[in-house]
Write a protein that holds these residues in place. Structure first.
Motif, PDB file in Angstrom:
ATOM      1  N   THR A 130       0.216  48.643  34.617  1.00  0.00           N
ATOM      2  CA  THR A 130       0.593  49.266  35.872  1.00  0.00           C
ATOM      3  C   THR A 130       0.251  48.305  36.995  1.00  0.00           C
ATOM      4  O   THR A 130      -0.853  47.761  37.039  1.00  0.00           O
ATOM      5  CB  THR A 130      -0.167  50.589  36.091  1.00  0.00           C
ATOM      6  OG1 THR A 130       0.200  51.513  35.064  1.00  0.00           O
ATOM      7  CG2 THR A 130       0.154  51.193  37.446  1.00  0.00           C
ATOM      8  N   GLY A 131       1.198  48.089  37.884  1.00  0.00           N
ATOM      9  CA  GLY A 131       0.964  47.178  39.004  1.00  0.00           C
ATOM     10  C   GLY A 131       1.783  47.599  40.199  1.00  0.00           C
ATOM     11  O   GLY A 131       2.559  48.562  40.142  1.00  0.00           O
ATOM     12  N   ALA A 132       1.628  46.879  41.291  1.00  0.00           N
ATOM     13  CA  ALA A 132       2.377  47.199  42.507  1.00  0.00           C
ATOM     14  C   ALA A 132       2.417  45.998  43.438  1.00  0.00           C
ATOM     15  O   ALA A 132       1.500  45.167  43.451  1.00  0.00           O
ATOM     16  CB  ALA A 132       1.747  48.390  43.232  1.00  0.00           C
ATOM     17  N   TRP A 133       3.504  45.916  44.203  1.00  0.00           N
ATOM     18  CA  TRP A 133       3.576  44.988  45.320  1.00  0.00           C
ATOM     19  C   TRP A 133       2.839  45.587  46.508  1.00  0.00           C
ATOM     20  O   TRP A 133       2.798  46.807  46.675  1.00  0.00           O
ATOM     21  CB  TRP A 133       5.030  44.729  45.710  1.00  0.00           C
ATOM     22  CG  TRP A 133       5.810  43.961  44.697  1.00  0.00           C
ATOM     23  CD1 TRP A 133       6.683  44.476  43.769  1.00  0.00           C
ATOM     24  CD2 TRP A 133       5.783  42.547  44.488  1.00  0.00           C
ATOM     25  NE1 TRP A 133       7.193  43.468  42.993  1.00  0.00           N
ATOM     26  CE2 TRP A 133       6.670  42.267  43.421  1.00  0.00           C
ATOM     27  CE3 TRP A 133       5.107  41.483  45.099  1.00  0.00           C
ATOM     28  CZ2 TRP A 133       6.890  40.973  42.944  1.00  0.00           C
ATOM     29  CZ3 TRP A 133       5.327  40.201  44.635  1.00  0.00           C
ATOM     30  CH2 TRP A 133       6.205  39.945  43.579  1.00  0.00           C
ATOM     31  N   SER A 134       2.259  44.739  47.332  1.00  0.00           N
ATOM     32  CA  SER A 134       1.583  45.204  48.543  1.00  0.00           C
ATOM     33  C   SER A 134       1.727  44.114  49.596  1.00  0.00           C
ATOM     34  O   SER A 134       1.607  42.924  49.302  1.00  0.00           O
ATOM     35  CB  SER A 134       0.099  45.477  48.260  1.00  0.00           C
ATOM     36  OG  SER A 134      -0.534  46.079  49.377  1.00  0.00           O
ATOM     37  N   TRP A 135       1.995  44.507  50.841  1.00  0.00           N
ATOM     38  CA  TRP A 135       2.202  43.553  51.921  1.00  0.00           C
ATOM     39  C   TRP A 135       0.857  43.152  52.494  1.00  0.00           C
ATOM     40  O   TRP A 135       0.087  43.974  52.991  1.00  0.00           O
ATOM     41  CB  TRP A 135       3.128  44.150  52.980  1.00  0.00           C
ATOM     42  CG  TRP A 135       4.502  44.340  52.397  1.00  0.00           C
ATOM     43  CD1 TRP A 135       4.936  45.410  51.652  1.00  0.00           C
ATOM     44  CD2 TRP A 135       5.575  43.401  52.432  1.00  0.00           C
ATOM     45  NE1 TRP A 135       6.220  45.198  51.242  1.00  0.00           N
ATOM     46  CE2 TRP A 135       6.647  43.975  51.694  1.00  0.00           C
ATOM     47  CE3 TRP A 135       5.747  42.149  53.011  1.00  0.00           C
ATOM     48  CZ2 TRP A 135       7.870  43.329  51.534  1.00  0.00           C
ATOM     49  CZ3 TRP A 135       6.959  41.500  52.856  1.00  0.00           C
ATOM     50  CH2 TRP A 135       8.004  42.081  52.124  1.00  0.00           C
ATOM     51  N   VAL A 136       0.567  41.867  52.363  1.00  0.00           N
ATOM     52  CA  VAL A 136      -0.732  41.303  52.718  1.00  0.00           C
ATOM     53  C   VAL A 136      -0.576  40.464  53.978  1.00  0.00           C
ATOM     54  O   VAL A 136       0.341  39.651  54.078  1.00  0.00           O
ATOM     55  CB  VAL A 136      -1.264  40.429  51.561  1.00  0.00           C
ATOM     56  CG1 VAL A 136      -2.558  39.721  51.960  1.00  0.00           C
ATOM     57  CG2 VAL A 136      -1.482  41.275  50.307  1.00  0.00           C
TER      58      VAL A 136
END
Length: 336
Positions: A130-136
């Protein structure tokens, strides 16, 4: 820290194009002046040409109890910005367990377009995760210029094979190598390195009071046999300027693990650096340098400073999974 953006390096870093050196030794003296940073603004207070298809296996549960689902093929038009995206790893690279997939853009992606970008950035792994993109918010970037992907668990599993598809604009293949996690205890003046079932304990010296080392989890960005460090680049006047050897780069603001002659007498006893982690010249620094690779994990505990920010290098692991998802437009997904 200030770098010459045209300089060669052993791996990419957030917000810059990848320029891979054929061998580490070919990169000697290619970096411009840098220095250990004391920038207080870069921490966080504890606070195959078609899109990839997904297997229909049962999706794993997230850490918060919800189920992450395999994402269907995008129904929205492909964002044009993907044609100019830059990936932090070269095709075929083997990296450490802490390495996020980091994609940067030449200008900020508007909030309304971020879900489409995430949907077209397809990630597949050799085993379900399980993973996700995130705006850093990158240290030297504007909000919306960088998006990272990481698993919900702590680090990748060794041996994981990863495929990233940049929409219709190419594919990158990465492999996660053996696990190496180094923990620096600033109070005990010791670094514990755990890899391959082996534990090493090395005496270190970290940031002196007032120029403390960042707390938190950092990831090796690149490494160089020799780096010219100049205190003027980080606002410390004429404190130091010279070559430092066996330099392992941890943050964009200028934190390194490197050889430091003062560590010959102070390592294991006192913290005397300007924010970097110093190792002795008796071969200790080179041995550590030789065994680490881009993506390995270096954690600092016991320092009297904030936790390093997610965008200051690869500080992604300093956010909880809930905090990570708060900056994701599409939420969690399965990767197998």
């Amino acid at each position: 820290m200030h770098l010459d953006r045209s300089a060669g390096r052993t791996a990419g870093r957030p917000g810059t194009a990848v320029t891979a050196c054929a061998a580490v030794t070919a990169c000697v003296a290619l970096l411009a002046a840098v220095g250990c940073s004391t920038d207080a603004g870069t921490g966080v207070r504890v606070a195959d040409d078609a899109p990839l298809t997904r297997h229909s296996a049962t999706a794993p549960a997230q850490a918060d109890g919800r189920t992450a689902h395999a994402r269907p093929a995008p129904s929205t038009p492909e964002p044009a910005v993907l044609a100019r995206a830059t990936v932090d790893m070269s095709d075929g690279q083997t990296v450490g367990v802490g390495m996020p997939i980091s994609v940067t853009f030449p200008q900020p992606v508007p909030a309304a377009d971020r879900k489409a970008v995430e949907d077209w950035l397809r990630v597949r792994t050799s085993s379900a995760a399980t993973g996700a993109w995130s705006w850093v918010k990158g240290h030297n970037l504007l909000d919306g210029q960088r998006v990272d992907f990481r698993p919900s668990s702590t680090y990748w599993a060794p041996g994981t094979e990863i495929t990233l598809r940049l929409g219709s604009h190419g594919v990158r293949h990465f492999t996660i190598g053996r696990s190496l996690v180094a923990t620096v205890d600033a109070e005990a003046h010791e670094m514990t390195v755990v890899t391959g079932g082996r534990t090493q304990r090395l005496p270190v010296t970290t940031g002196a009071p007032g120029t403390d080392t960042w707390n938190g989890t950092m990831v090796v960005m690149d490494k160089q046999p020799k780096v010219l460090m100049d205190s003027r680049t980080v606002g410390l006047g004429d404190e130091y300027r010279g070559d430092y050897y066996w330099a392992v780069h941890l943050t964009t603001s200028g934190t390194y693990v490197h050889q430091n002659p003062r560590a010959n007498t102070e390592a294991g006893h006192r913290n005397v650096t300007h924010g970097c982690v110093g190792l002795a010249t008796d071969g200790t620094a080179k041995r550590f340098y030789d065994q680490v690779r881009v993506g390995d994990v270096v954690k600092v505990v016991g320092a009297k400073k904030d936790r390093v920010a997610a965008g200051n290098g690869y500080g992604d692991w300093n956010l909880t999974w809930k905090q990570w998802l708060a900056h994701s437009a599409s939420g969690a997904t399965t990767t197998a």
